[in-house]
Enzyme design. Sequence first.
Site, PDB file in Angstrom:
ATOM      1  N   GLY A   1      -9.294  -9.661  -2.754  1.00 13.44           N
ATOM      2  CA  GLY A   1      -8.716  -8.935  -3.879  1.00 13.44           C
ATOM      3  C   GLY A   1      -7.412  -9.567  -4.319  1.00 13.44           C
TER       4      GLY A   1
ATOM      5  N   LYS B   1      -2.853  -8.192  -9.434  1.00 19.94           N
ATOM      6  CA  LYS B   1      -1.392  -8.352  -9.501  1.00 19.94           C
ATOM      7  C   LYS B   1      -0.748  -8.203  -8.118  1.00 19.94           C
ATOM      8  CE  LYS B   1      -0.665  -5.155 -12.629  1.00 19.94           C
ATOM      9  NZ  LYS B   1      -1.984  -4.743 -13.175  1.00 19.94           N
ATOM     10  N   MET B   2      -1.156  -7.175  -7.384  1.00 17.28           N
ATOM     11  CA  MET B   2      -0.580  -6.930  -6.062  1.00 17.28           C
ATOM     12  C   MET B   2      -1.070  -7.960  -5.048  1.00 17.28           C
ATOM     13  SD  MET B   2       1.417  -4.151  -6.101  1.00 17.28           S
ATOM     14  CE  MET B   2       1.327  -3.370  -4.483  1.00 17.28           C
ATOM     15  N   GLY B   3      -2.390  -8.163  -5.009  1.00 16.23           N
ATOM     16  CA  GLY B   3      -2.961  -9.050  -4.012  1.00 16.23           C
ATOM     17  C   GLY B   3      -2.486 -10.491  -4.151  1.00 16.23           C
TER      18      GLY B   3
ATOM     19  N   ASN C   1      -5.053   1.911  -2.902  1.00 19.07           N
ATOM     20  CA  ASN C   1      -4.761   3.348  -2.959  1.00 19.07           C
ATOM     21  C   ASN C   1      -6.068   4.135  -2.923  1.00 19.07           C
ATOM     22  OD1 ASN C   1      -1.988   3.007  -3.102  1.00 19.07           O
ATOM     23  ND2 ASN C   1      -1.999   2.840  -5.328  1.00 19.07           N
TER      24      ASN C   1
ATOM     25  N   GLY D   1       5.710  -0.435  -4.335  1.00 25.26           N
ATOM     26  CA  GLY D   1       6.670  -1.445  -4.758  1.00 25.26           C
ATOM     27  C   GLY D   1       6.193  -2.278  -5.930  1.00 25.26           C
ATOM     28  N   GLY D   2       4.916  -2.095  -6.313  1.00 28.20           N
ATOM     29  CA  GLY D   2       4.403  -2.833  -7.444  1.00 28.20           C
ATOM     30  C   GLY D   2       4.274  -4.318  -7.162  1.00 28.20           C
TER      31      GLY D   2
ATOM     32  N   LYS E   1       0.920   7.820   1.018  1.00 30.85           N
ATOM     33  CA  LYS E   1       1.065   7.094  -0.248  1.00 30.85           C
ATOM     34  C   LYS E   1       0.624   7.953  -1.427  1.00 30.85           C
ATOM     35  CE  LYS E   1       1.733   3.523  -2.988  1.00 30.85           C
ATOM     36  NZ  LYS E   1       1.131   3.871  -4.260  1.00 30.85           N
TER      37      LYS E   1
ATOM     38  N   HIS F   1       3.428  10.249  -2.126  1.00 29.64           N
ATOM     39  CA  HIS F   1       4.481   9.430  -2.741  1.00 29.64           C
ATOM     40  C   HIS F   1       4.249   9.301  -4.239  1.00 29.64           C
ATOM     41  CE1 HIS F   1       5.554   5.472  -4.413  1.00 29.64           C
ATOM     42  NE2 HIS F   1       6.625   5.484  -3.630  1.00 29.64           N
ATOM     43  N   ASN F   2       3.008   9.005  -4.630  1.00 32.65           N
ATOM     44  CA  ASN F   2       2.721   8.830  -6.048  1.00 32.65           C
ATOM     45  C   ASN F   2       2.766  10.144  -6.805  1.00 32.65           C
ATOM     46  OD1 ASN F   2       2.193   6.212  -5.138  1.00 32.65           O
ATOM     47  ND2 ASN F   2       0.635   5.900  -6.681  1.00 32.65           N
TER      48      ASN F   2
ATOM     49  N   GLU G   1       6.298  10.670  -7.453  1.00 29.66           N
ATOM     50  CA  GLU G   1       6.647   9.724  -8.514  1.00 29.66           C
ATOM     51  C   GLU G   1       6.310  10.297  -9.894  1.00 29.66           C
ATOM     52  OE1 GLU G   1       4.095   6.024  -9.760  1.00 29.66           O
ATOM     53  OE2 GLU G   1       5.224   5.559  -7.943  1.00 29.66           O
ATOM     54  N   TYR G   2       5.150  10.959 -10.002  1.00 27.83           N
ATOM     55  CA  TYR G   2       4.768  11.581 -11.264  1.00 27.83           C
ATOM     56  C   TYR G   2       5.857  12.557 -11.719  1.00 27.83           C
ATOM     57  CZ  TYR G   2      -0.218  10.192 -11.572  1.00 27.83           C
ATOM     58  OH  TYR G   2      -1.394   9.511 -11.721  1.00 27.83           O
TER      59      TYR G   2
END
Length: 305
Positions: free
Chosen positions: A7, A10-12, A94, A121-122, A170, A173-174, A177-178
């Site tokens: 994968g 962007k993150m991977g 996620n 952390g994006g 996580k 956490h999100n 974040e919302y």
Amino acid sequence: MKLGYIGLGKMGFNMVERLLDKGYVPVVYDMNEEAVTELSKRGAEAAASLPSLIEALQPPRLLWLMVPYQAVDPVLKELAPLLQQGDTVIDGGNSPYKESMRRASELEKQGIDFLDIGVSGGPRGAREGACLMIGGKETLFEKFEDLFRSLSADRGYGYMGKAGSGHFVKMVHNGIEYGMMQAIAEGFAVMKASPFDLNLSAVSEVYNHRSVIESRLIEWLEHAFEEYGEDLREIAGSVSQSGEGLWTVEAGKELGIPVPIIEGALNFRMQSQDRPSYTGQIVSALRNQFGGHEVFKKGQVKKNG
């Protein structure tokens, strides 16, 4: 350490670059052949298929999955018959925590270990040091702790508990974040509508220097104002939701815990599809700043720099 990495979004992609910097040898696979080729030029080993990736690793193997949660089961269905007792699979995406609990149980019957890791952390965090929330057997956490330390920011990783707990933490956490993003967006929308002709960029800068709400989110909003102007004309006013906020609301209901702020933020995102607004533009701009999410109006292109 040599490990398989599946994968390269962007993150991977960014996480593999960090692994290379830290001296690891990742064997990489993705349906996007360009990403595989680019990383192979930087020192990763390229795999043309999942079987070839497995062949390139000596048992006991370690495989890190960084794919959308909808793709985890299809990937595991192909991977599991190729693995041996003592191999370890990490899901760094996620995924819904109950699905992670199920996967851990199913793989354990084959003698395959499983860790669920929530990663925050994006794309920038994936490259410069992420926040890792790790669930599964504690012995596995200890076994691979050097890897987690290499991938994370300083003190940015930790063992959360049994299988599913990493993705559960996580998810929450999100959800938080919302709510935080929603409160910031609503407050700035009120200021924009006020009779004071406020300089919102200046407000965000002041807020981000020792105020009670000083945060990375306020900093990212300041950056968004600098990049797109206070009217955020290029940013869409409808906000997408990727699932974790909804899962948090559902978990709250199952546990009998009211989460009205998070639920309100979730409902706002859903309703914004038909009722775009400046509040939605701010939430969208924040999502773009930290996650690289595509949030631009039709026909608009992100500026360089």
